[in-house]
Design a protein around this motif. Structure first.
Motif, PDB file in Angstrom:
ATOM      1  N   HIS A   1       0.740  -0.956   0.083  1.00  0.00           N
ATOM      2  CA  HIS A   1      -0.079   0.149  -0.084  1.00  0.00           C
ATOM      3  C   HIS A   1       0.777   1.457  -0.003  1.00  0.00           C
ATOM      4  CE1 HIS A   1      -3.813  -1.822   0.407  1.00  0.00           C
ATOM      5  NE2 HIS A   1      -3.268  -2.821   1.278  1.00  0.00           N
ATOM      6  N   GLY A   2       2.223   1.183  -0.176  1.00  0.00           N
ATOM      7  CA  GLY A   2       2.922   2.194  -0.221  1.00  0.00           C
ATOM      8  C   GLY A   2       3.179   2.998   1.030  1.00  0.00           C
ATOM      9  N   GLN A   3       3.172   2.450   1.982  1.00  0.00           N
ATOM     10  CA  GLN A   3       3.202   2.938   3.321  1.00  0.00           C
ATOM     11  C   GLN A   3       4.337   2.642   4.188  1.00  0.00           C
ATOM     12  OE1 GLN A   3       0.937   5.273   4.340  1.00  0.00           O
ATOM     13  NE2 GLN A   3      -0.428   4.738   2.386  1.00  0.00           N
ATOM     14  N   LEU A   4       5.252   2.071   3.628  1.00  0.00           N
ATOM     15  CA  LEU A   4       6.703   1.756   4.567  1.00  0.00           C
ATOM     16  C   LEU A   4       7.533   2.982   4.752  1.00  0.00           C
ATOM     17  CD1 LEU A   4       8.306  -1.126   2.862  1.00  0.00           C
ATOM     18  CD2 LEU A   4       7.490  -1.133   4.892  1.00  0.00           C
ATOM     19  N   PRO A   5       7.822   3.084   5.943  1.00  0.00           N
ATOM     20  CA  PRO A   5       8.977   4.135   6.377  1.00  0.00           C
ATOM     21  C   PRO A   5      10.263   4.002   5.648  1.00  0.00           C
ATOM     22  CG  PRO A   5       8.606   2.393   8.118  1.00  0.00           C
ATOM     23  CD  PRO A   5       7.859   1.962   7.068  1.00  0.00           C
ATOM     24  N   GLU A   6      10.931   4.996   5.824  1.00  0.00           N
ATOM     25  CA  GLU A   6      12.166   5.183   5.337  1.00  0.00           C
ATOM     26  C   GLU A   6      13.105   4.480   6.482  1.00  0.00           C
ATOM     27  OE1 GLU A   6      13.654   9.266   4.329  1.00  0.00           O
ATOM     28  OE2 GLU A   6      11.716   9.641   3.032  1.00  0.00           O
TER      29      GLU A   6
END
Length: 462
Positions: free
Chosen positions: A272-277
């Motif tokens: 869902h494109g929500q990973l942290p850096e």
């Protein structure tokens, strides 16, 4: 007295609290501003009865009488937090000597009364300047926290042997970055994920600092673990409860105890494109952050079911994209707080730790019942809080059973010792064994305090 439910030798009986909720003296003793002081200044209407953290329960001035009262009602241990903004105003730089004196006095008074101090480094009260520098979204704030932890270990580690890096680290994530009930009132899952991730990096750096400091004690974290129960055994309900568990429990439990994040959570956030850096070396750091001791805060279960409707594609991404809350018919409620009372949840948490987390040493770091307008139950000058006695007793029975079945639980701390200021709720719900008159600050033990004293004295109850 015959004791049906006897607890192991050396069991920790006591209570827990936090700096912002009891100290008061918000602008005294050289203390810097926290996000709570600031938010109350700009939006007092968002706090119950417009009451802010300025005075709280005045522990800053009354700690001696409070600690003596703790001893009287059977405490052999007590968890409190250090206010980062009091110890290092602004969060970075010079240490405040008045704060050092205050915390030294509190620790020494506890030890003189035979009460072991358990100390939390961070309990929701970010120094305002560090929030303005990005809060937990910023790696610089992570480094500032590590420096603060090292300072605390150096100043107090000769006497304090039980340290906790964070209390309920998921709450500032949920409150500040998802559901708008804490400052900075942001609604943005990706930023929330970054805050959660950096919090665990900060935790790992503090654990590493603790071990480098050579303190002969234990370092841990306090997590509010909330079992996720599915409505039914239908695969869709089971999946909903598994995902809720990933978001609300395993997102902090796995890195804290196992040193890594669950693969399923990483895959879900990536999809869902929500990973942290992240940065190189973070994985090794997280592995260094495995705790010696886990505090469990348990108040209520989470019950979920499969989604009734597809999520709105234009609304912000939320954990609730994957499940709906479920209200089980016939559940037992605390009507004052709107929370379900389910004592067996505590047993289920401990069995899970035994089976899936190496039976890590743990203790119940918070459990309690908030009730509004307790004066209704005043009789002969004492609040007759039989409902609280029943609540504690019910949870202790399941805790006892878990220990009998080999769970590695070492203590029970009630939330809380005395009525305190509570974040946005101020003094709406009272949780204490001891009531506090807000006008005079007079302390009066409730009926539950005497019951608790006997339980601690007998190391169990009938």
């Amino acid at each position: 007295m015959s004791v049906k439910y006897r607890f192991p030798e050396g069991f920790w009986w006591g209570s827990a609290t936090s700096a912002a909720q009891i100290e008061g003296a918000a602008a005294e003793g050289g203390k810097g501003k926290t996000i709570w002081d600031h938010w109350y200044e700009i939006e007092p209407h968002r706090f119950y009865d417009n009451v802010g953290p300025g005075t709280a329960s005045d522990f800053y001035h009354r700690y001696r009488e409070d600690i003596r009262l703790m001893k009287e009602i059977g405490h052999n241990s007590f968890r409190f937090s250090i206010s980062w903004a009091r110890l290092i105003p602004g969060g970075r730089g010079e240490v405040n000597p008045e704060a050092v004196r205050f915390y030294n006095d509190v620790i020494d008074e506890l030890l003189a009364c035979g009460i072991e101090p358990f100390v939390t480094l961070f309990h929701f009260d970010m120094p305002l300047e560090l929030q303005q520098a990005g809060g937990w979204e910023s790696r610089e704030v992570v480094d500032a926290y590590e420096a603060y932890a090292r300072t605390a270990f150096r100043l107090f580690g000769d006497r304090v042997k039980k340290w906790f890096t964070f209390n309920e680290p998921i709450v500032p994530v949920e409150g500040g970055y998802l559901y708008d009930f804490h400052y900075p009132n942001i609604v943005d899952f990706k930023r929330a994920a970054q805050v959660a991730y950096h919090t665990m990096l900060a935790h790992a750096k503090a654990v590493r600092a603790f071990r480098e400091a050579g303190i002969r004690g234990k370092v841990g974290i306090i997590l509010n673990l909330t079992p996720s129960y599915p409505r039914s055994s239908h695969p869709a309900d089971l999946k909903a409860s598994r995902i809720a568990d990933l978001f609300f429990n395993r997102s902090f439990l796995d890195p804290a105890v196992l040193g890594e994040y669950p693969r399923e959570l990483i895959d879900l956030l990536r999809e869902h494109g929500q990973l942290p850096e992240t940065r190189e070396g973070d994985g090794e750091l997280l592995k260094e952050g495995k705790v010696d001791l886990l505090g469990i805060n348990y108040y209520q279960p989470r019950r979920v079911k499969a989604k009734e409707h597809l999520p709105n594609p234009y609304a912000p991404f939320m954990p609730e994209w994957f499940f709906d809350p479920y209200e089980m018919p016939g559940r037992k409620m605390n009507p004052y707080r709107g929370w379900e009372i389910y004592e067996k949840g505590l047993y289920d948490i401990l069995i899970n730790l035994k089976e899936n987390y190496g039976n890590i040493e743990s203790y119940v770091s918070e459990n309690g019942m908030g009730v509004q307008d307790e004066e209704r139950f005043l009789k002969d000058g004492v609040i007759q809080d039989d409902y609280r006695i029943q609540f504690i007793r019910g949870h202790l029975i399941w805790l006892h059973r878990a220990i009998q079945e080999g769970c590695n639980a070492k203590g029970y701390h009630l939330w809380t010792f005395m009525d305190n200021w509570s974040w946005m709720n101020a003094y709406k719900n009272r949780y204490g064994l001891v009531s506090v008159d807000l006008k005079t600050q007079k302390r009066t033990p409730k009926k539950s305090a005497e019951w608790f004293r006997k339980v601690a004295q007998n190391n169990g109850f009938d």
